[in-house]
Scaffold this active site. Sequence first.
Site, PDB file in Angstrom:
ATOM      1  N   ARG A 295     -12.543   5.464  45.913  1.00 21.18           N
ATOM      2  CA  ARG A 295     -12.164   4.834  44.636  1.00 21.18           C
ATOM      3  C   ARG A 295     -11.251   3.636  44.871  1.00 21.18           C
ATOM      4  NH1 ARG A 295     -11.449  10.420  41.013  1.00 21.18           N
ATOM      5  NH2 ARG A 295     -13.667  10.546  40.452  1.00 21.18           N
ATOM      6  N   TYR A 438     -19.881   3.578  39.934  1.00 18.94           N
ATOM      7  CA  TYR A 438     -19.895   4.603  40.979  1.00 18.94           C
ATOM      8  C   TYR A 438     -18.484   5.012  41.390  1.00 18.94           C
ATOM      9  CZ  TYR A 438     -20.193   0.722  44.558  1.00 18.94           C
ATOM     10  OH  TYR A 438     -20.021  -0.386  45.339  1.00 18.94           O
ATOM     11  N   GLU A 439     -18.424   6.145  42.103  1.00 18.82           N
ATOM     12  CA  GLU A 439     -17.168   6.840  42.421  1.00 18.82           C
ATOM     13  C   GLU A 439     -16.401   7.225  41.157  1.00 18.82           C
ATOM     14  OE1 GLU A 439     -17.148   7.830  45.249  1.00 18.82           O
ATOM     15  OE2 GLU A 439     -18.550   6.422  46.150  1.00 18.82           O
ATOM     16  N   GLY A 440     -17.126   7.557  40.117  1.00 24.08           N
ATOM     17  CA  GLY A 440     -16.523   7.923  38.844  1.00 24.08           C
ATOM     18  C   GLY A 440     -16.463   6.723  37.931  1.00 24.08           C
ATOM     19  N   GLN A 445     -12.187   7.371  35.108  1.00 22.09           N
ATOM     20  CA  GLN A 445     -10.907   6.981  35.700  1.00 22.09           C
ATOM     21  C   GLN A 445      -9.793   7.001  34.657  1.00 22.09           C
ATOM     22  OE1 GLN A 445     -10.899   6.637  39.033  1.00 22.09           O
ATOM     23  NE2 GLN A 445     -13.096   7.005  38.839  1.00 22.09           N
TER      24      GLN A 445
END
Length: 586
Positions: A295, A438-440, A445
């Site tokens: 992230r 991506y990555e949340g 977030q």
Amino acid sequence: MPQYNAPINDMQFVLHDWLKLSDHYQKLGLQDFDPELVNEILMQGSKFAEEVIAPLNREGDEQGAKLIDGNVITPDGFAEAYKEYVANGWNAMLGSADYEGQDLPNTIAVPVHEMLDSANVSWRLTGMLNESAILAMTKHANEELKNTYLAKLISGEWAGTMCLTEPHAGTDLSLLSTKAVPNEDGSFSITGNKIFISSGDHEWTDNILHLVLARLPDAPPGVKGISLFLAPKFLPLDDGSIGPRNAVTVGSIEKKMGLKASPTCVMNFDQAHGFLVGEANNGLACMFTMMNDARFQVGLQGLGIVEASYQGALTYARERLQSRAPQGAQEKDKKADPIIHQPDVRRMLLTQKAIGEGCRALALLYAQQMDIERFGDDTSKHTAKNVISFLTPIVKGFMTDMATEMSNLGVQVYGGHGFIREWGMEQLVRDARITQLYEGTNGIQALDLISRKLARDKGTMLEDTFALFTSKIEQMNDAAAKAQATDLLKEWFDTATELKKQNAVDLSGTAYDFMHYSAYCLLGVIWLSMADRAQQSDNPSIQSGKQNTCKFFLKRLLPKKDLFKANLFNGADDLMAVTDGEFDYQ
């Protein structure tokens, strides 16, 4: 495609003048990393990014990654550039010296990573994920796995991936269904399908190590029943050489909006041999080690794109002749003036500049905390970990939102030419868009920030972050600017503290506003602090430029915080009042 030039002068100002790296390294017992060494690494990193990686960016986008006979082939020059990267030791910067890594501080590695993201984010993605895999293996794998795989990951001889998402399980990993059945030899047979796997296959390395989330037969339901496994593409032999092919195959490559040179794969595991990483049913905690690092790295991708777009827009604005400036002819020997003399063009350029330089300082402040978490004493490590946890969703969410916003400004500066592929600006818009997903996703977030890091925490993450920014203010000399920064930080802290009292629904409804409100407040403190420090700079351009850019940020951009703040205490009633049928009047 505009020529990329690494912003070395700004990086050196932030590292040496603002963060005072020499003092920082002295406190951590890292005296060997003096300013001369740091500058040499930055210069060599910039040379590699500018001369090797950046020239591959546009052609890589045109060619894209291809799946041929079950194997992924990346664009011309990509694999060769990676081999040069590995040969020069760049992949090993953050790796443990116990496994042939260099153990460099993050404050040295992160600027190099930013350069690579600006030069070619598609190319950089594979190395980024490898570094996250190294971190997860270092923290969670047993000694046997480390001895077999870690040195090859750190050197870059082998690469790593992270395999989380399934067609039915994205954010909600409790729905994950990939199975891992124990074998008599202590290994596991892994069966399932994973999607959106970045660099799931390529020809860069002899082997690829997949870190896979799966369930054991007796696993409890939900996220508490997820374990992490390592499933190599090729099973290594006892002497460490490549052995037989594992039952891991590429089903397809996704056809995407951007990052076309980076293969995003559907991966099929058909009773593939795998090995448990960490404890059984504790896989999510292990994977979060990797994911949280990723992230931050995605936030750096956002910053890299902001810088690349700014440089392209600035170059074009200096060269493009259109009309006369409203303040009168600026270059009378030409038929028209460069558009950089137009106030509205300067508004866009200064917005890119202020956001980019502010986010760079935030990223390097974050990297400094990463150094402390790695090399500090127990007390300072704990505090740094709290700050990192709190800032991670802000760095990832805000910086990637800015990547899309600022790259769109870059297109706008070019006008119609920005919409045309050959100029390279529209590629930055397309490449930036995935960073918000991506990555949340950035909504996740924001929820993570306001729920886990603020409301559910006992206040230590917020307080430690407040203390860090307070320490930067205490180093300021200008009394008026110091008071302004103090008031701004106190407003943010008091607002966040009051916000904790809201219920879960209202917090969810205002999460995105809080993330952006926090980012603008903290960047405001950073800009006041940097402008104060720049008054002592030996570089006259830095000295005046930082102060003038700070004035622009405070006047034109910081007021955005008030818009986000206005939504923080309005509740979520308006969001929930619309019925399902009212969305489309069915």
